[in-house]
Design an enzyme around this catalytic site. Structure first.
Site, PDB file in Angstrom:
ATOM      1  N   CYS A  30       1.021  -1.185  -0.104  1.00  0.00           N
ATOM      2  CA  CYS A  30       0.151   0.001   0.047  1.00  0.00           C
ATOM      3  C   CYS A  30       1.046   1.473  -0.040  1.00  0.00           C
ATOM      4  O   CYS A  30       1.747   1.267   0.953  1.00  0.00           O
ATOM      5  CB  CYS A  30      -0.791   0.083   1.145  1.00  0.00           C
ATOM      6  SG  CYS A  30      -1.812   1.613   1.459  1.00  0.00           S
ATOM      7  N   CYS A  53      -0.782   3.561  -6.470  1.00  0.00           N
ATOM      8  CA  CYS A  53      -1.557   2.921  -5.628  1.00  0.00           C
ATOM      9  C   CYS A  53      -1.741   1.522  -5.988  1.00  0.00           C
ATOM     10  O   CYS A  53      -2.159   1.175  -7.553  1.00  0.00           O
ATOM     11  CB  CYS A  53      -3.113   3.719  -5.691  1.00  0.00           C
ATOM     12  SG  CYS A  53      -4.231   2.974  -4.796  1.00  0.00           S
TER      13      CYS A  53
HETATM   14  N1  DGL Z   1      -3.988   0.261  -2.236  1.00  0.00           N
HETATM   15  C1  DGL Z   1      -3.488   1.610  -1.307  1.00  0.00           C
HETATM   16  C2  DGL Z   1      -2.596   2.308  -2.067  1.00  0.00           C
HETATM   17  O1  DGL Z   1      -1.775   1.695  -2.376  1.00  0.00           O
HETATM   18  C3  DGL Z   1      -4.721   2.471  -0.635  1.00  0.00           C
HETATM   19  C4  DGL Z   1      -5.820   2.809  -1.102  1.00  0.00           C
HETATM   20  C5  DGL Z   1      -6.833   3.562  -0.134  1.00  0.00           C
HETATM   21  O2  DGL Z   1      -7.160   2.925   0.969  1.00  0.00           O
HETATM   22  O3  DGL Z   1      -7.004   4.935  -0.247  1.00  0.00           O
HETATM   23  O4  DGL Z   1      -2.175   3.520  -1.740  1.00  0.00           O
END
Ligand code: DGL
Length: 233
Positions: free
Chosen positions: A69, A173
């Protein structure tokens, strides 16, 4: 055993990639849907959430955590004597091999763009970049919103960022690779994501087992099928 975490389904893209490369590694996946989206949270909130996730993984006996993440990677410290914590942002920047006279567009959550780790890292390597915060995309993907609706919203955003000088895109993301095709279709430049990164992991001898700590509701069923596929849980 290693732990992989994200706010929801996004990190499953990383889970699938790691499992393909290390089929005998035991993996526990933590999809923190209760706190989704991370992109709107403060650094303090994210640090607290991560300390709970870390405790969960330590309890499970994990030796490593891959923070799948970008938002969390923009908020936390990676030094820890008790468990190895892997960042994905620096390694994703290192994948870039496009000409430096062109601009890199970084798409990510509001928190990731505000913290600017991608923009700073790219500048250090001699790239010019522009960070673009997509405030709804992770949530829309998580909610299983129709691809045509997602495409419409994304294209509205893309039209605000058109430039002859764009040479590459970074999907900052882990939810976004699910719709990587939409970014490529519009910009027609190489699109980089956080898959295929080297974490220095070692495969074990036994057949690996995967366990998921997430609510496996219907809305996620197609992602589980797509991103876990025939992996035995
Ligand atoms: N998948 C996440 C990232 O890589 C987070 C997305 C979220 O929860 O806002 O930033």
């Amino acid at each position: 055993m290693i732990g992989i975490c994200d706010s929801g389904v996004g990190g499953l893209t990383i889970l699938k990639d790691i499992h393909k490369r290390y089929p005998r590694l035991d993996i526990t996946y933590y999809g923190d849907e209760a706190n989704m989206p991370y992109g709107d949270k403060t650094k303090e909130e994210l640090e607290k959430i991560f300390s709970d996730i870390k405790a969960y993984f330590k309890d499970k006996g994990c030796t490593d955590i891959i923070v799948a993440c970008n938002t969390m990677c923009s908020a936390i410290e990676f030094n820890d004597d008790t468990i190895k914590i892997h960042d994905i942002i620096t390694k994703t920047i290192d994948k870039l091999d496009t000409p430096k006279d062109k601009k890199v567009l970084v798409f990510a959550t509001p928190f990731t763009i505000k913290k600017g780790r991608y923009q700073k890292g790219l500048a250090e390597k001699g790239y010019q970049s522009e960070g673009i915060a997509l405030k709804d995309l992770a949530r829309d993907i998580e909610d299983g919103i129709d691809k045509a609706v997602i495409k419409d919203k994304l294209y509205q955003e893309f039209r605000k960022h058109q430039d002859e000088n764009i040479g590459a895109i970074i999907l900052g993301c882990t939810h976004y690779p699910i719709y990587k095709d939409l970014f490529y279709e519009y910009y027609k430049v190489p699109v980089f994501d956080s898959l295929g990164l080297a974490f220095g992991l070692e495969d074990s001898d036994e057949k690996g087992a995967i366990s998921l700590h997430m609510e496996r509701s219907d809305k996620l069923a197609h992602f589980l099928k797509e991103y876990i596929g025939d992996i035995k849980l």
